[in-house]
Scaffold this motif. Structure first.
Motif, PDB file in Angstrom:
ATOM      1  N   LEU A 318       0.848  -1.183   0.000  1.00 33.16           N
ATOM      2  CA  LEU A 318       0.000   0.000   0.000  1.00 33.16           C
ATOM      3  C   LEU A 318       0.886   1.237   0.000  1.00 33.16           C
ATOM      4  O   LEU A 318       1.605   1.490   0.971  1.00 33.16           O
ATOM      5  CB  LEU A 318      -0.935   0.000   1.218  1.00 33.16           C
ATOM      6  N   LEU A 319       0.880   1.983  -1.100  1.00 35.76           N
ATOM      7  CA  LEU A 319       1.710   3.173  -1.230  1.00 35.76           C
ATOM      8  C   LEU A 319       0.883   4.408  -0.907  1.00 35.76           C
ATOM      9  O   LEU A 319      -0.078   4.734  -1.613  1.00 35.76           O
ATOM     10  CB  LEU A 319       2.263   3.288  -2.652  1.00 35.76           C
ATOM     11  N   SER A 320       1.247   5.113   0.162  1.00 35.20           N
ATOM     12  CA  SER A 320       0.543   6.332   0.549  1.00 35.20           C
ATOM     13  C   SER A 320       1.391   7.098   1.543  1.00 35.20           C
ATOM     14  O   SER A 320       2.176   6.506   2.300  1.00 35.20           O
ATOM     15  CB  SER A 320      -0.834   6.006   1.160  1.00 35.20           C
ATOM     16  N   ASP A 321       1.215   8.429   1.556  1.00 38.99           N
ATOM     17  CA  ASP A 321       1.913   9.250   2.539  1.00 38.99           C
ATOM     18  C   ASP A 321       1.130   9.406   3.836  1.00 38.99           C
ATOM     19  O   ASP A 321       1.596  10.046   4.765  1.00 38.99           O
ATOM     20  CB  ASP A 321       2.241  10.623   1.952  1.00 38.99           C
ATOM     21  N   GLY A 322      -0.074   8.833   3.888  1.00 39.06           N
ATOM     22  CA  GLY A 322      -0.855   8.857   5.116  1.00 39.06           C
ATOM     23  C   GLY A 322      -1.784  10.047   5.258  1.00 39.06           C
ATOM     24  O   GLY A 322      -2.576  10.082   6.205  1.00 39.06           O
ATOM     25  N   TRP A 323      -1.734  11.005   4.338  1.00 36.30           N
ATOM     26  CA  TRP A 323      -2.667  12.123   4.402  1.00 36.30           C
ATOM     27  C   TRP A 323      -4.038  11.634   3.957  1.00 36.30           C
ATOM     28  O   TRP A 323      -4.207  11.165   2.843  1.00 36.30           O
ATOM     29  CB  TRP A 323      -2.199  13.265   3.504  1.00 36.30           C
ATOM     30  N   ASP A 324      -5.035  11.764   4.849  1.00 37.79           N
ATOM     31  CA  ASP A 324      -6.334  11.160   4.605  1.00 37.79           C
ATOM     32  C   ASP A 324      -7.417  12.037   5.218  1.00 37.79           C
ATOM     33  O   ASP A 324      -7.239  12.582   6.312  1.00 37.79           O
ATOM     34  CB  ASP A 324      -6.367   9.753   5.208  1.00 37.79           C
ATOM     35  N   ASP A 356      13.507  14.729   9.850  1.00 34.52           N
ATOM     36  CA  ASP A 356      12.526  15.206  10.827  1.00 34.52           C
ATOM     37  C   ASP A 356      11.114  14.685  10.577  1.00 34.52           C
ATOM     38  O   ASP A 356      10.150  15.199  11.165  1.00 34.52           O
ATOM     39  CB  ASP A 356      12.487  16.742  10.878  1.00 34.52           C
ATOM     40  N   TYR A 357      10.954  13.672   9.706  1.00 31.00           N
ATOM     41  CA  TYR A 357       9.602  13.157   9.476  1.00 31.00           C
ATOM     42  C   TYR A 357       9.208  12.164  10.556  1.00 31.00           C
ATOM     43  O   TYR A 357       9.996  11.294  10.951  1.00 31.00           O
ATOM     44  CB  TYR A 357       9.495  12.485   8.110  1.00 31.00           C
ATOM     45  N   GLN A 358       7.964  12.278  11.034  1.00 35.96           N
ATOM     46  CA  GLN A 358       7.391  11.327  11.972  1.00 35.96           C
ATOM     47  C   GLN A 358       5.975  11.002  11.521  1.00 35.96           C
ATOM     48  O   GLN A 358       5.224  11.909  11.114  1.00 35.96           O
ATOM     49  CB  GLN A 358       7.373  11.901  13.392  1.00 35.96           C
ATOM     50  N   PRO A 359       5.559   9.737  11.574  1.00 37.69           N
ATOM     51  CA  PRO A 359       4.201   9.356  11.142  1.00 37.69           C
ATOM     52  C   PRO A 359       3.162   9.741  12.187  1.00 37.69           C
ATOM     53  O   PRO A 359       2.686   8.900  12.961  1.00 37.69           O
ATOM     54  CB  PRO A 359       4.314   7.840  10.970  1.00 37.69           C
ATOM     55  N   LEU A 360       2.781  10.998  12.224  1.00 39.69           N
ATOM     56  CA  LEU A 360       1.889  11.503  13.257  1.00 39.69           C
ATOM     57  C   LEU A 360       0.471  11.775  12.761  1.00 39.69           C
ATOM     58  O   LEU A 360      -0.368  12.236  13.543  1.00 39.69           O
ATOM     59  CB  LEU A 360       2.466  12.805  13.848  1.00 39.69           C
ATOM     60  N   THR A 361       0.185  11.522  11.476  1.00 35.87           N
ATOM     61  CA  THR A 361      -1.174  11.734  10.995  1.00 35.87           C
ATOM     62  C   THR A 361      -2.121  10.723  11.650  1.00 35.87           C
ATOM     63  O   THR A 361      -1.724   9.618  12.013  1.00 35.87           O
ATOM     64  CB  THR A 361      -1.240  11.585   9.468  1.00 35.87           C
ATOM     65  N   ARG A 362      -3.378  11.115  11.769  1.00 33.64           N
ATOM     66  CA  ARG A 362      -4.350  10.254  12.443  1.00 33.64           C
ATOM     67  C   ARG A 362      -4.537   8.932  11.707  1.00 33.64           C
ATOM     68  O   ARG A 362      -4.708   7.891  12.345  1.00 33.64           O
ATOM     69  CB  ARG A 362      -5.691  10.975  12.546  1.00 33.64           C
ATOM     70  N   SER A 363      -4.492   8.978  10.388  1.00 32.60           N
ATOM     71  CA  SER A 363      -4.691   7.743   9.626  1.00 32.60           C
ATOM     72  C   SER A 363      -3.548   6.762   9.853  1.00 32.60           C
ATOM     73  O   SER A 363      -3.774   5.556  10.031  1.00 32.60           O
ATOM     74  CB  SER A 363      -4.819   8.080   8.136  1.00 32.60           C
ATOM     75  N   LEU A 364      -2.318   7.259   9.838  1.00 33.27           N
ATOM     76  CA  LEU A 364      -1.186   6.366  10.084  1.00 33.27           C
ATOM     77  C   LEU A 364      -1.192   5.831  11.498  1.00 33.27           C
ATOM     78  O   LEU A 364      -0.884   4.660  11.734  1.00 33.27           O
ATOM     79  CB  LEU A 364       0.122   7.107   9.797  1.00 33.27           C
ATOM     80  N   GLN A 365      -1.527   6.666  12.469  1.00 31.30           N
ATOM     81  CA  GLN A 365      -1.590   6.202  13.840  1.00 31.30           C
ATOM     82  C   GLN A 365      -2.642   5.110  14.011  1.00 31.30           C
ATOM     83  O   GLN A 365      -2.477   4.193  14.813  1.00 31.30           O
ATOM     84  CB  GLN A 365      -1.913   7.378  14.773  1.00 31.30           C
TER      85      GLN A 365
END
Length: 391
Positions: A318-324, A356-365
């Motif tokens: 699944l290729l995505s940057d997590g912005w949802d 400095d990237y961290q997976p902090l979007t709600r969808s990724l979490q």
């Protein structure tokens, strides 16, 4: 030396200096100009032209003309365009790109032009809370806006194409059929099944009249690819799409979907004989390219309407940057639903590995607790780890 009027003749004293010209850049620009005029020319055709011209006499106009024509043209109505531009190419005249054409207009032969359009992720969203219609919220992340624009795919360098070909070959080898851990009864081959023999021969007094056999059932790995083609992913998706096209040319065990606000199956389109033709076909069916993002809705579509692609031998990329813009709870639920039915779920994030990237979007979490691997897909080097995830 001076003329009779006392002025210096620049042509008589000037030294003859050789003019250096990068023919590779000139040829690449020629292919780009042809593409701007509607010809379906991908990076693969450009690389083929480079190799072909290295095998012919570059001073022979006829050989160069027919070599380029055989590799770059696919329709008869493209010949007049090619002839006029080749004349300028051969004489090293300026080759201007065709001016911008609206993507709804037909080009030569009805093909659509793949141009960069303004990213929907950077366009104003309707905000009911804004009383002034001229002042609207500008979103820079995920968007819920749907769109009907064709894809824009940048050109890959020749060295990147070579690397992708090697990665594709390794993925194909990793998807080869091999014996699994489960055993299945076979009429002739395999080791004797003594437990089964006792059950089968109970009606015969326990004598071993029938001796069944079992062998290891073959394991056939499959690959399911889900590509986020929303506005924020437009510049990243072309790398993996080129890789999946190369894999699809050698195996039928790959299912591919593109999604933004909706999901579209493009497996059949990727079976085209060339990558440029595959792009043209995808552009005709995936009209939601560069729109908003509804990952949970896309997964629900695959889980419900394409469940045949999900089994215990399937690996999901699944290729995505997590912005949802969808509900994180729904995304979590659909990821769990898919994970229970497949071998492995791999989330490929083009932002992972950036400074400095961290997976902090709600969808990724919401999704990370239910996926097996969160891997980077930001460049060709990061894609080299994908074949190992298929085993």
């Amino acid at each position: 030396m001076s003329n009779d009027d006392g002025t210096e003749d620049p042509g008589m004293n000037r030294e003859d200096t050789p003019i250096s010209y990068d023919f590779t850049a000139h040829l690449t620009h020629f292919c780009r100009v042809l593409r701007s005029h509607g010809l379906l020319i991908s990076p693969q055709e450009t690389a083929d032209v480079m190799r072909a011209l290295s095998a012919v006499d570059m001073m022979d106009r006829g050989r160069v003309y027919w070599s380029l024509r055989a590799l770059l043209l696919s329709r008869r109505d493209e010949i007049p365009i090619y002839d006029s531009l080749f004349e300028r190419f051969w004489n090293f005249e300026e080759l201007p790109l065709r001016p911008h054409i609206d993507s709804d207009d037909d080009l030569v032969g009805g093909a659509k032009e793949f141009r960069r359009t303004p990213s929907m992720a950077m366009m104003p969203e309707d905000d009911a809370s804004a009383e002034n219609t001229l002042v609207q919220m500008l979103r820079t992340g995920a968007s819920s806006r749907a769109t009907a624009s064709p894809p824009d795919l940048s050109v890959l360098r020749a060295d990147e194409l070579s690397e992708l070909s090697m990665i594709a070959a390794r993925m194909i080898r990793a998807m080869a059929t091999r014996p699994g851990r489960r055993r299945k009864r076979h009429p002739r081959k395999g080791s004797p099944d003594l437990r089964g023999a006792m059950r089968l021969n109970l009606s015969r007094g326990g004598d071993a009249v029938v001796l069944p056999r079992k062998r290891r059932a073959p394991r056939t790995p499959r690959l399911l690819v889900l590509l986020d083609v929303s506005g924020s992913m437009e510049r990243h998706v072309q790398l993996l799409l080129q890789l999946i096209f190369a894999v699809t040319q050698h195996t039928k065990r790959v299912e591919t979907f593109v999604f933004s606000t909706s999901a579209t199956r493009v497996t059949r389109e990727l079976s085209a004989p060339s990558f440029s033709e595959a792009l043209a076909r995808i552009g005709r069916v995936a009209r939601h390219w560069s729109g908003g993002t509804q990952i949970g809705q896309a997964l629900a579509h695959v889980n419900t309407r394409h469940e045949y692609a999900l089994n215990r031998y399937t690996t999901v990329f699944l290729l995505s940057d997590g912005w949802d813009t969808g509900e994180p709870a729904r995304l979590s639920r659909e990821v769990q639903r898919m994970r229970r039915r497949v071998h492995r779920v791999v989330w490929l994030n083009p932002l992972l590995g950036s400074e400095d990237y961290q997976p902090l979007t709600r969808s990724l979490q919401a999704a990370l607790p239910h996926i097996d691997h969160h891997a980077s897909a930001r460049d060709v080097e990061s894609l080299k780890r994908l074949p190992a995830l298929l085993r």
